[in-house]
Design a protein around this motif. Structure first.
Motif, PDB file in Angstrom:
ATOM      1  N   GLY A 242      10.990 -44.076-112.653  1.00 14.99           N
ATOM      2  CA  GLY A 242      11.028 -45.397-112.043  1.00 14.99           C
ATOM      3  C   GLY A 242      10.950 -46.452-113.119  1.00 14.99           C
ATOM      4  N   PHE A 243       9.755 -46.707-113.623  1.00 16.36           N
ATOM      5  CA  PHE A 243       9.560 -47.774-114.602  1.00 16.36           C
ATOM      6  C   PHE A 243      10.271 -47.495-115.931  1.00 16.36           C
ATOM      7  CE2 PHE A 243       7.296 -49.676-118.155  1.00 16.36           C
ATOM      8  CZ  PHE A 243       7.311 -51.018-117.798  1.00 16.36           C
ATOM      9  N   LEU A 244       9.888 -46.408-116.625  1.00  8.85           N
ATOM     10  CA  LEU A 244      10.418 -46.149-117.969  1.00  8.85           C
ATOM     11  C   LEU A 244      11.933 -45.962-117.958  1.00  8.85           C
ATOM     12  CD1 LEU A 244       9.998 -45.629-120.969  1.00  8.85           C
ATOM     13  CD2 LEU A 244       9.464 -43.241-120.416  1.00  8.85           C
ATOM     14  N   TYR A 245      12.430 -45.131-117.079  1.00 12.99           N
ATOM     15  CA  TYR A 245      13.875 -44.884-117.005  1.00 12.99           C
ATOM     16  C   TYR A 245      14.648 -46.189-116.781  1.00 12.99           C
ATOM     17  CZ  TYR A 245      18.316 -43.580-114.808  1.00 12.99           C
ATOM     18  OH  TYR A 245      19.644 -43.483-114.478  1.00 12.99           O
TER      19      TYR A 245
ATOM     20  N   GLN B 126       0.559 -37.447-106.361  1.00 11.04           N
ATOM     21  CA  GLN B 126       0.550 -37.148-107.797  1.00 11.04           C
ATOM     22  C   GLN B 126       1.963 -37.056-108.362  1.00 11.04           C
ATOM     23  OE1 GLN B 126       1.388 -33.605-108.709  1.00 11.04           O
ATOM     24  NE2 GLN B 126       1.505 -34.203-110.859  1.00 11.04           N
ATOM     25  N   SER B 127       2.815 -36.287-107.704  1.00  6.36           N
ATOM     26  CA  SER B 127       4.166 -36.071-108.209  1.00  6.36           C
ATOM     27  C   SER B 127       4.975 -37.366-108.205  1.00  6.36           C
ATOM     28  CB  SER B 127       4.872 -35.008-107.356  1.00  6.36           C
ATOM     29  OG  SER B 127       4.164 -33.787-107.379  1.00  6.36           O
ATOM     30  N   ALA B 128       4.866 -38.125-107.121  1.00  3.20           N
ATOM     31  CA  ALA B 128       5.598 -39.379-107.025  1.00  3.20           C
ATOM     32  C   ALA B 128       5.083 -40.406-108.027  1.00  3.20           C
ATOM     33  CB  ALA B 128       5.501 -39.932-105.600  1.00  3.20           C
ATOM     34  N   ALA B 129       3.790 -40.366-108.334  1.00  2.00           N
ATOM     35  CA  ALA B 129       3.229 -41.286-109.338  1.00  2.00           C
ATOM     36  C   ALA B 129       3.839 -41.006-110.707  1.00  2.00           C
ATOM     37  CB  ALA B 129       1.711 -41.140-109.397  1.00  2.00           C
TER      38      ALA B 129
ATOM     39  N   GLU C  43       6.726 -39.598-111.223  1.00  6.25           N
ATOM     40  CA  GLU C  43       8.123 -40.009-111.135  1.00  6.25           C
ATOM     41  C   GLU C  43       8.273 -41.523-111.222  1.00  6.25           C
ATOM     42  OE1 GLU C  43      10.838 -37.994-111.319  1.00  6.25           O
ATOM     43  OE2 GLU C  43       9.148 -36.704-111.821  1.00  6.25           O
ATOM     44  N   PHE C  44       7.362 -42.254-110.585  1.00 10.40           N
ATOM     45  CA  PHE C  44       7.426 -43.715-110.649  1.00 10.40           C
ATOM     46  C   PHE C  44       7.283 -44.194-112.091  1.00 10.40           C
ATOM     47  CE2 PHE C  44       5.094 -47.827-110.614  1.00 10.40           C
ATOM     48  CZ  PHE C  44       6.154 -48.618-110.182  1.00 10.40           C
TER      49      PHE C  44
END
Length: 315
Positions: free
Chosen positions: A164-167, A154-157, A159-160
């Motif tokens: 990950g994607f947006l950033y 959940q947490s990594a999702a 963050e991704f």
């Protein structure tokens, strides 16, 4: 390398429509929403299959808590497929693995430590102030490990999607890295806007923790560290101490909160937990300042996910 050196070493950015912050917000939100729907369907199917072998599986607290967190698998699936389907975005996928220099086990374990300490300080403040009373419910290793893995998913999702994607897409579209750092953090806060018990202090908290995670990616070149801090933060308050996680309570936890003893204060919010408080905001603000100071002195040039994408790709 300090921030000015990092910025001056980067090529001039040509922003296109697809790199506009509002467009990226909509794109990211659509992936999260689609992923949540897919995740609920998948977890429903898994629980249905499990019920054939484990009677009353839906009455086992650890299983249902794990299922709630594991539903974020759908976000991973949608995010990975969407990102991988566009050639120019595939560098984002590389940034989730070992291409960035900061994605190593030492930073992963450091992240778990940081997340536990930061959240632990906030819980300790609420407990010492007698805002909460905790009762030990029992530690079951297999259940705890199962839930821990699902909390990491959940947490990594999250963050991704956000760091990950947006950033990374914001880093492509805007030369100033703080657009990506602040922009991804504001989206993260808005994504929690409709959580139960949300307050102004809650939104400040979520924005600050988003900034902290984004600075880890920028200065430490390590989304793994952000994965781990996010996981440890959630597991500490929700699974170890049984407190609400962004307003959401878990069925399974090592300690249980005596709800009748909880009271609102500068260190605890009955509706949202420790995250909706002045104390938590101060702790996270200090963590952000420390990360900024460390990054200005020791930060390295972050991994360029767009190095092989070419400057002429469509936005």
């Amino acid at each position: 390398m300090n921030e000015e050196m990092i910025e001056n070493s980067e090529p001039k950015i040509k922003r296109k429509l697809g790199d506009n912050i509002l467009v990226l917000y909509v794109e990211t939100f659509a992936m999260i929403l689609g992923g949540q729907i897919l995740g609920m369907i998948l977890i429903g199917l898994v629980l249905g299959l499990m019920s054939a072998f484990i009677p009353y599986v839906d009455e086992i607290p650890a299983c249902m808590t794990a299922a709630d967190y594991a539903a974020f698998t759908g976000i991973w699936i949608v995010g990975l497929v969407f990102t991988g389907a566009v050639k120019k975005n595939r560098g984002i996928l590389k940034a989730q693995w070992t291409a960035p220099k900061g994605n190593r086990l030492s930073f992963l374990f450091l992240g778990f430590f940081i997340g536990f300490v930061l959240n632990g300080i906030c819980v300790l403040a609420a407990w010492l102030n007698k805002d909460i009373s905790l009762v030990f419910d029992g530690f079951h290793p297999l259940s705890f490990v199962m839930v821990l893995v699902c909390v990491f998913i959940q947490s990594a999702a999250e963050e991704f999607m956000c760091r990950g994607f947006l950033y990374q897409r914001l880093r492509k579209g805007y030369k100033n890295p703080w657009v990506a750092i602040i922009g991804s953090s504001l989206f993260f806060a808005v994504a929690h806007l409709f959580n139960e018990g949300v307050t102004v202090f809650s939104l400040i908290n979520i924005t600050l923790v988003g900034i902290l995670f984004a600075m880890m990616v920028y200065y430490m070149d390590s989304i793994w560290c952000a994965y781990a801090v996010h996981t440890a933060w959630n597991i500490t308050q929700n699974i170890v101490f049984g407190l609400p996680n962004s307003g959401i309570e878990a069925l399974y936890s090592v300690w249980k909160l005596d709800a009748g003893s909880a009271r609102n204060s500068l260190a605890y919010n009955v509706g949202f937990g420790i995250e909706g408080t002045v104390v938590c905001d101060i702790v996270l603000l200090l963590a952000c300042i420390a990360m900024f100071a460390w990054g200005r002195k020791f930060g390295k040039k972050p991994y360029d996910v767009w190095a092989d994408a070419g400057s002429g790709d469509e936005g």
